[in-house]
Structures are given as C-alpha cells and as structure tokens.
Design a protein around this motif. Structure first.
Motif, PDB file in Angstrom:
ATOM      1  N   GLY A 113       1.023 -16.043 -53.044  1.00 46.03           N
ATOM      2  CA  GLY A 113       2.099 -15.669 -54.308  1.00 46.03           C
ATOM      3  C   GLY A 113       2.041 -16.656 -55.274  1.00 46.03           C
ATOM      4  N   GLY A 114       1.295 -16.333 -56.255  1.00 50.79           N
ATOM      5  CA  GLY A 114       1.387 -17.155 -57.714  1.00 50.79           C
ATOM      6  C   GLY A 114       0.579 -18.377 -57.713  1.00 50.79           C
ATOM      7  N   ILE A 115      -0.180 -18.265 -56.785  1.00 54.17           N
ATOM      8  CA  ILE A 115      -1.178 -19.786 -56.505  1.00 54.17           C
ATOM      9  C   ILE A 115      -2.244 -19.554 -57.373  1.00 54.17           C
ATOM     10  CG2 ILE A 115      -2.736 -21.155 -55.003  1.00 54.17           C
ATOM     11  CD1 ILE A 115      -0.787 -19.617 -52.681  1.00 54.17           C
ATOM     12  N   THR A 116      -2.379 -20.578 -58.445  1.00 53.28           N
ATOM     13  CA  THR A 116      -3.416 -20.858 -59.382  1.00 53.28           C
ATOM     14  C   THR A 116      -4.098 -22.026 -59.420  1.00 53.28           C
ATOM     15  OG1 THR A 116      -2.086 -21.549 -61.048  1.00 53.28           O
ATOM     16  CG2 THR A 116      -2.186 -19.274 -60.529  1.00 53.28           C
ATOM     17  N   THR A 117      -5.127 -22.439 -60.068  1.00 52.35           N
ATOM     18  CA  THR A 117      -5.881 -23.691 -60.088  1.00 52.35           C
ATOM     19  C   THR A 117      -4.899 -24.777 -60.697  1.00 52.35           C
ATOM     20  OG1 THR A 117      -6.568 -23.236 -62.464  1.00 52.35           O
ATOM     21  CG2 THR A 117      -8.130 -22.669 -60.697  1.00 52.35           C
ATOM     22  N   ALA A 118      -4.045 -24.375 -61.475  1.00 51.29           N
ATOM     23  CA  ALA A 118      -2.934 -25.448 -61.782  1.00 51.29           C
ATOM     24  C   ALA A 118      -1.842 -25.810 -60.746  1.00 51.29           C
ATOM     25  CB  ALA A 118      -2.117 -24.758 -62.882  1.00 51.29           C
ATOM     26  N   ASN A 119      -1.608 -25.076 -59.751  1.00 48.13           N
ATOM     27  CA  ASN A 119      -0.616 -25.494 -58.668  1.00 48.13           C
ATOM     28  C   ASN A 119      -1.042 -25.683 -57.472  1.00 48.13           C
ATOM     29  OD1 ASN A 119      -0.597 -22.671 -57.765  1.00 48.13           O
ATOM     30  ND2 ASN A 119       0.945 -22.010 -59.111  1.00 48.13           N
ATOM     31  N   ILE A 120      -2.358 -25.395 -57.114  1.00 48.37           N
ATOM     32  CA  ILE A 120      -3.110 -25.185 -55.694  1.00 48.37           C
ATOM     33  C   ILE A 120      -3.000 -26.556 -55.217  1.00 48.37           C
ATOM     34  CG2 ILE A 120      -5.316 -25.680 -56.551  1.00 48.37           C
ATOM     35  CD1 ILE A 120      -6.049 -23.899 -54.168  1.00 48.37           C
ATOM     36  N   ALA A 121      -2.950 -27.743 -55.945  1.00 46.26           N
ATOM     37  CA  ALA A 121      -2.805 -29.085 -55.178  1.00 46.26           C
ATOM     38  C   ALA A 121      -1.419 -29.277 -54.579  1.00 46.26           C
ATOM     39  CB  ALA A 121      -3.094 -30.197 -56.308  1.00 46.26           C
ATOM     40  N   GLN A 122      -0.413 -28.638 -55.285  1.00 38.29           N
ATOM     41  CA  GLN A 122       1.113 -28.774 -54.733  1.00 38.29           C
ATOM     42  C   GLN A 122       0.983 -28.116 -53.373  1.00 38.29           C
ATOM     43  OE1 GLN A 122       4.137 -27.607 -57.755  1.00 38.29           O
ATOM     44  NE2 GLN A 122       2.517 -27.818 -59.361  1.00 38.29           N
ATOM     45  N   VAL A 123       0.552 -26.848 -53.501  1.00 36.24           N
ATOM     46  CA  VAL A 123       0.378 -26.060 -52.213  1.00 36.24           C
ATOM     47  C   VAL A 123      -0.197 -26.663 -51.119  1.00 36.24           C
ATOM     48  CG1 VAL A 123      -0.164 -23.811 -51.195  1.00 36.24           C
ATOM     49  CG2 VAL A 123       0.622 -24.024 -53.529  1.00 36.24           C
ATOM     50  N   VAL A 124      -1.329 -27.368 -51.395  1.00 30.71           N
ATOM     51  CA  VAL A 124      -2.414 -27.965 -50.025  1.00 30.71           C
ATOM     52  C   VAL A 124      -1.314 -29.205 -49.708  1.00 30.71           C
ATOM     53  CG1 VAL A 124      -4.578 -28.876 -49.763  1.00 30.71           C
ATOM     54  CG2 VAL A 124      -4.319 -26.830 -50.968  1.00 30.71           C
ATOM     55  N   GLY A 154       5.119 -16.091 -47.681  1.00 29.42           N
ATOM     56  CA  GLY A 154       4.954 -16.022 -49.063  1.00 29.42           C
ATOM     57  C   GLY A 154       6.381 -15.247 -49.673  1.00 29.42           C
ATOM     58  N   PRO A 155       6.632 -15.359 -51.167  1.00 29.60           N
ATOM     59  CA  PRO A 155       5.699 -15.902 -52.303  1.00 29.60           C
ATOM     60  C   PRO A 155       6.039 -17.145 -52.380  1.00 29.60           C
ATOM     61  CG  PRO A 155       7.261 -14.674 -53.138  1.00 29.60           C
ATOM     62  CD  PRO A 155       7.608 -14.253 -51.506  1.00 29.60           C
ATOM     63  N   VAL A 156       4.856 -18.273 -52.411  1.00 30.54           N
ATOM     64  CA  VAL A 156       5.158 -19.531 -52.809  1.00 30.54           C
ATOM     65  C   VAL A 156       5.857 -19.839 -53.820  1.00 30.54           C
ATOM     66  CG1 VAL A 156       4.015 -21.760 -52.725  1.00 30.54           C
ATOM     67  CG2 VAL A 156       3.173 -19.993 -51.230  1.00 30.54           C
ATOM     68  N   PHE A 157       5.132 -18.985 -54.917  1.00 30.34           N
ATOM     69  CA  PHE A 157       5.610 -18.828 -56.391  1.00 30.34           C
ATOM     70  C   PHE A 157       5.815 -17.497 -56.951  1.00 30.34           C
ATOM     71  CE2 PHE A 157       2.538 -22.760 -56.264  1.00 30.34           C
ATOM     72  CZ  PHE A 157       3.496 -23.784 -56.231  1.00 30.34           C
ATOM     73  N   THR A 158       6.298 -17.142 -58.020  1.00 33.66           N
ATOM     74  CA  THR A 158       6.385 -16.011 -58.698  1.00 33.66           C
ATOM     75  C   THR A 158       5.065 -15.312 -58.453  1.00 33.66           C
ATOM     76  OG1 THR A 158       8.469 -16.512 -59.912  1.00 33.66           O
ATOM     77  CG2 THR A 158       7.410 -14.614 -60.445  1.00 33.66           C
TER      78      THR A 158
END
Length: 545
Positions: free
Chosen positions: A493-504, A457-461
């Motif tokens: 780090g900053g993981i949300t429903t909006a960006n979790i697909a990018q993370v996975v 981490g953090p992946v995002f802010t």
C-alpha cells in the motif's frame, strides 16, 4: 522522551455496575481495563458489595435518587462514546429507571448480564419479563456465558398466569460442560427472535469432559444482529457482518482461574467502540485484552486470581484469538512454511514485466491479472515456469482453481475468497497460501486458517487502486510486526523509494510493491534504491514441506 504538557483528549465510556471491594470485578475492573486501553471511564455505582475470593458476602443497592444524581452529574460533563452495563439489582429496583435513561443516550450499549458471582453470593436475578426484553432490545452487544444466555432465555419465556417470572435457573448447577459453539446457535436464534442484537456467548467457564479441543482452547461464539436490526450504532462495518455473520473466537486456554473476566471483556468492547474501532475489531481487541489480563492476573492464595488489565502493546501473538466460521472446526489444514522472508515482493500482470523483474533479481512475485483474456491460462502457466526456473516464489492472485490445476507454488487470497476457496485441496496439494488483511479481525480470520504468510495493508494510501480501508501507518504496522511473530509477514500500500525506510523501520522483512515497480526505463534504478532497504535474498525457491 516526551513530557506531557497538558490535558489529553481521550475516548470516554460510562460504567454502570456494582462496586467490588476486592477490586477484581465490577466498576473497579472497568476502571482498570479502561486505563490499560487509554480510555476515560466514569462510573455510575448501582450497588456496594462486600466480596472477596470466596464470593459475595453482602450487597447494598443504592437508591434511585442517588442513581439519578450520578447520571445527571455525568451527563453534565457530556455523553460518553459507549456505555457498559454490569450487574443489575433484581426486580424493579433499577430496570425501569435505566430504560428511561438509555432512551436519551445516542451511543452503543454493552451489557455483561452478571446473574451470579462466579463464587456465588449475588441475589438471584428475577427481572420482570417486559422490562428485561426492553433492555435487551436497547443493548447493542450482549456478552453472557452459556449459563447466563440460557437463564435470560428462561426469564424471557417463562411466566405464570399471575405475571410473576418463574425462574428455576441455578447458576452453580448449570451444565456448563454442554458448551459447544454450534450448540449456542439455537439459544442465539431464540434470544435474537426476542429482540437481542449482537451476541457474544463466552466459553471460558466451560469444559467438556474428555475433549482435547476444550481443554486446550477457549471458544467464544459470536452472532451478528439479524440483518433487519439497525446497525447505525457502529457506522461503517469493515469487515462487517456481510463477511461472516456467525463465527468463533478461538484462543488458547491458560492453566489458571481469574476473577472478573466478564467485566473486563465487556468494558474492553466498550473501549474499542468508544475509540472508533468497528464492532468486529473491538470484539477482537477485547478478547485479546482479556487473555492478557488473565495471563497477568494478580495472585490470590485460594487459586482464584484477580484479572489484571494491561495495555495491548504488551500482548503477544498467543494472546490474540483466531477466527473460524461457526460451522467450521479448527483448521486441520497445514499450509507450507516459507523457508525465508518474501523480501522485495513484486506484483505483475503480464509476462514481459515478469521476465524483466526476474532478470533484475526480484525476491518474490504475485501474478495479479484483474481482467484475464483468452490466453490467461497459458500465460499463467508460463509465469509459473519462468518463476520456478529463476527460483522465485510466485503466488497466483485469487484464482485458486487455476493455481491447483497448474500446480503453482502459491496462491494469494482476499478475505472474501476464504469463504469459497477449497483450502483443504490447496493444502493437500502443497500450495503455499498468503492472505490479505486490513484490520485486527481480519488478522484473526487469517490466523484461523494458519497460512504461509499474512499481508498487512494498506500502509499508506495505495497508488494502484482505491480501498475503503484507512491507511495503517507505520506505528500500527510496527505493533503488528512485533506481535504476530508466528507467521511470515509482508505489507502493501503506497510503498515507494521515498518511504520504504520508514516501513522497514517497523521491523518487517518484506514489502509488496506495485506502482514503484512499473515497467519503464527507470525501473532498474528504482529497484536499486529499494534494495538499499531490502537487500536481495538468496534464491532458495523449493516446494516447502
């Protein structure tokens, strides 16, 4: 597939070294390593050599006038972000000129003090003491092997009444089997007292008879510059010398000998610094790059192969070193292996929130209470009970003593906590361990402990707190996930429903979430949305063996 449509802006280094007509070391090694690490490399050739797998047969040093012309030609195109120095001619042939030139250069300098070719043939080093000491004080990172470190110390200390350096150093007769990281401390202290800054004493040329540790592992001992020395050449040092000022890089020994490893190492450090990595990360990446170059070595008939630099994207976990403190031996502790991924990993600080997440089917939990009150111990015990009842792994954040006392499933530690936690006691109690990491060096430090899982981490802010670390982004995350397959992984780090697909999409099978799992009316829906990317795990929480 994208096509190159124009010039690319790249970090740039200069290599000041001799050429190697066999292309395994010297300026040729610097060029190939820089290319593999996507760095522009310009060369200032100080000597032409005739050499092969048997050694160096001839050396012709270029004139000072030619060296000056090369310097001015390169300078006209602009300063590099780092300079790497390799073999230098003996005596006063080059040192005074080089010292004068380096005074005008504002960036970091890395020196691989080649005192002899591994197979022999270079003239014996006999630099004047004053000039050598001045150069060492200008160099930011020095990368000798043990024999070279000992020889430099001899050159700096021994001088007869007539001012001539007395150097009895014979590289081929030096007892390399005396190498031991802790034994390097005395040599390092003596060199640093004479002005040497950051020092990496490499152990690849060393073996200890009858030592299983040395037969299996190479150990490179690093000593940060004294705290009084200027660290301005490297900017903000994260994780920095304040965390560990002396440590060992451990990496598994490969069953082959390779030519040019010292050149490859120093040039890789220069590339990392030129690209903006912190010193500790540049060192870590360089050690990994050299092992990859050895593993990819170009075959020679006599068994002394040419190291062959490759992009770090081709590395595997075993290419990357582990970091252990100087005074600590290799980790003998064995932390429990997790039987399955951590999945959707929630962070909570109160019992009602914890119970609700358990009821909603969370996969894993971390009990992170930043301002514990009088009831903290009792509440932590309840949290442990409720999580175990629901077959959900619960990790206690930071408070390893309380985790031991209450028999928690696991504990999660930051990098600073690793210096004070009783890891042996935690391992003996069968408590699982997770470690936070934010950089290449911190991953190496975590792997040196061999934990149950590593968190990136953090992946995002981050949404829940401010960190000094820059976001990794999903590209770096994907590289780490692909490489470090030897441990369970999660990220935060900053993981949300909006960006979790990018993370996975990076390939990671667990995400740790704080803000998006806030205890409010919309929590069930947000958790359902998260589950579209992280399906629920089967409940299998048992005390791992």
């Amino acid at each position: 597939m994208s096509l190159c449509s124009g010039p690319v802006s790249r970090a740039k280094i200069w290599s000041i070294a001799a050429s190697d007509c066999s292309a395994g070391a010297g300026s040729q090694a610097d060029l190939t390593m820089a290319r593999a690490l996507d760095t522009d490399c310009a060369t200032l050739i100080c000597a032409i050599t005739a050499q092969n797998s048997q050694g160096v047969q001839a050396v012709e040093v270029l004139s000072r006038a030619m060296l000056e012309q090369q310097w001015q030609s390169l300078k006209t195109d602009g300063w590099p972000q780092a300079i790497k120095i390799g073999w230098l001619p003996p005596g006063n042939l080059l040192l005074p000129w080089l010292l004068e030139k380096l005074q005008e250069y504002p960036g970091p300098v890395i020196w691989d003090p080649v005192l002899s070719a591994s197979q022999g043939g270079f003239p014996q080093a006999n630099w004047p003491k004053d000039a050598l000491q001045a150069l060492l004080q200008r160099v930011d990172v020095l990368t000798p092997n043990l024999a070279e470190a000992q020889a430099l110390l001899t050159l700096l200390q021994a001088q007869d009444d007539g001012g001539t350096v007395q150097n009895d150093y014979e590289p081929n007769n030096c007892a390399l089997n005396d190498y031991e990281p802790n034994n390097c401390a005395d040599i390092s202290a003596a060199l640093q007292a004479l002005g040497v800054n950051h020092l990496l004493i490499t152990g690849g040329d060393s073996t200890q008879a009858g030592s299983t540790e040395s037969d299996e592992w190479i150990q490179d001992a690093f000593f940060a510059a004294p705290s009084s020395a200027s660290g301005s050449a490297f900017g903000d040092q994260l994780p920095g010398p304040d965390l560990l000022r002396a440590f060992v890089f451990r990496h598994r020994r490969l069953p082959l000998k390779a030519h040019g490893t010292g050149c490859h190492l120093a040039s890789a450090i220069a590339c990392g610094l030129a690209q903006g990595y912190t010193l500790y990360d540049a060192l870590t990446r360089a050690v990994a790059a050299v092992r990859l170059a050895i593993r990819s070595a170009s075959e020679r008939a006599n068994g002394y192969h040419n190291a062959w630099a490759r992009p770090l994207s081709e590395s595997v976990a075993e290419d990357w070193p582990q970091v252990v403190p100087m005074q600590q031996r290799a980790s003998a502790v064995h932390f429990p292996r997790l039987p399955q991924p951590l999945g959707l990993y929630g962070l909570v600080d109160n019992l009602p929130h914890l119970k609700r997440l358990l009821a909603l089917g969370i996969d894993s939990l971390q009990w992170r209470v930043k301002s514990p009150g009088a009831e903290h111990k009792a509440q932590t015990a309840e949290a442990i009970y409720y999580a175990a009842e629901s077959a959900v792994p619960l990790f206690i954040n930071d408070d390893w003593q309380l985790a031991l006392e209450l028999g928690a499933f696991g504990v999660h530690l930051g990098q600073e906590d690793l210096l004070t936690a009783d890891l042996q006691a935690l391992a003996e109690a069968g408590i699982a361990l997770g470690i936070s990491t934010h950089s290449d060096w911190e991953i190496a430090r975590a792997r040196g402990v061999n934990p149950s899982y590593i968190a990136f981490g953090p992946v995002f802010t981050p949404l829940s707190k401010v960190l000094r670390y820059q976001p990794l982004g999903t590209e770096t995350l994907a590289l780490w996930v692909e490489c470090f397959t030897d441990h369970r992984l999660t990220c935060i780090g900053g993981i949300t429903t909006a960006n979790i697909a990018q993370v996975v999409a990076s390939g990671i099978d667990s995400v740790a979430i704080v803000t998006e799992l806030t205890d409010d009316e919309a929590l069930p829906q947000r958790l359902t949305d998260l589950r579209k990317c992280i399906p629920a795990l089967e409940k299998r929480c048992v005390v791992p063996i």
